[in-house]
Design an enzyme around this catalytic site. Sequence first.
Site, PDB file in Angstrom:
ATOM      1  N   CYS A 122       0.790  -1.252   0.072  1.00 51.81           N
ATOM      2  CA  CYS A 122       0.005  -0.020  -0.123  1.00 51.81           C
ATOM      3  C   CYS A 122       0.818   1.269   0.078  1.00 51.81           C
ATOM      4  CB  CYS A 122      -0.798   0.100   1.117  1.00 51.81           C
ATOM      5  SG  CYS A 122      -2.186  -1.332   1.244  1.00 51.81           S
ATOM      6  N   GLN A 123       1.844   1.140   0.657  1.00 49.74           N
ATOM      7  CA  GLN A 123       2.908   2.406   0.818  1.00 49.74           C
ATOM      8  C   GLN A 123       2.682   3.474  -0.293  1.00 49.74           C
ATOM      9  OE1 GLN A 123       3.597  -0.630   1.887  1.00 49.74           O
ATOM     10  NE2 GLN A 123       4.337  -0.593   4.043  1.00 49.74           N
TER      11      GLN A 123
END
Length: 428
Positions: A122-123
């Site tokens: 996700c980052q």
Amino acid sequence: MYNTFENDILEIPMNEESLHVSLYSKKYKSDHSKKIFKVVSLFSGCGGLDLGFSGGFNFKNRHFEKNRFNVKFANDIDPAAELVYNANTIFFGDHQLIKDDVKNISNSDIPDFDFLIAGFPCQPFSNAGLRKGINDERGNLFEECENLLKHALTRENPPIGFIFENVKGIMSSKMEDGTSIPDEIVRRTEKLGFKTNYKLLKTCDYGVPSNRQRLIIVGIREDLGYFDYNLLNDVVKLYDLPNEKEKPYELYLGSILCDIPEDAPQKNDYWKYSPGGQYMVDKIAPCLDGKEALIKFKKNVPLQDISNTISKGKSWKSMDPADMSERFLKIWNNPKKYHAPNFYRRFALGEINGTITASAQPENCGITHPFEDRRFTIREIARIQSFPDDFVFPFKTIAHAYKVIGNAVPPVFGWVIAKALSKHIENA
């Protein structure tokens, strides 16, 4: 480029490669009404999506029956995720998560599968992250999924489809030519012969006590057609699941906190705040409704009969300005310039909690208990993410437990997706 939120989805003309896949589809087209689907899971984390697809777990007072999906292979690079996943064999059966960089795993070492499920990191795409998008090395890991699909399509038993999950921020992340990442994924997978579409969903519409937004991308073998996202709503109605629009009571924070069993594992384990964070929480002060209101939730007292402040949460704006640091006072004095963000959000018992982030920091998510001046315990955030009470989160440092829970796909959300996918295949 791709109108994936309506029924009139733009289709890509057939080319030689997609025609090749089409022939595979016709060759292996069969009755799937009783089939148990084999699943490969990449970027599995601690297993939230895997658990949802497998089914066979309890959450609150509901049993989520076994689904027709059997996870045969799981992989993640995070040792904290490996520790949790492999401690929960009661849910995951005879396979264990393989901890390694997905780039080090040969496609030939991955077993045949009907569906690939993956939540690539996700980052790079998160609104709370750096937003480097595709230029971040982690942002192009979806290409590992693409390569596996290409390889699997050459096998005797090619896959039926895939499900990708990611954060809302991926929708505004771009390729170098300006194409959004989701549209690029649609383009590439349709070239392989899948019918692919996507939709941004709110987990609290599907039985999860968290107002968490997630992008779901579904690709299905072309003879089975585009996935119908309306089927998720049908599953919610069929199984009478709570949802924000029509049946929210079970999703309120009070409902989630009121009946945690005394012997639930990690019921009292919580990560203490830094001195600065604790100062802010203390000065914000508890929400107006506490233990007495929690008892009423346990008795299912209607919201309007509990208190007229039961849905009144708090944040740093609830502080006395005299107690604010120079930074917060600057925002306080000029809210229009800074858009008055809700730092140090404290959700009330009569609200649905917001997203629990992997960092679990009070400044960027609602991680603070409504009336006790602390973070939620591990068990409390596990409930907010819809994990069963007997799902355990062993850790080397307590921050790791919060990270893997915050990164996870809520199992109940995954279960609804799996049920809807089964229904779509039956209908097709």
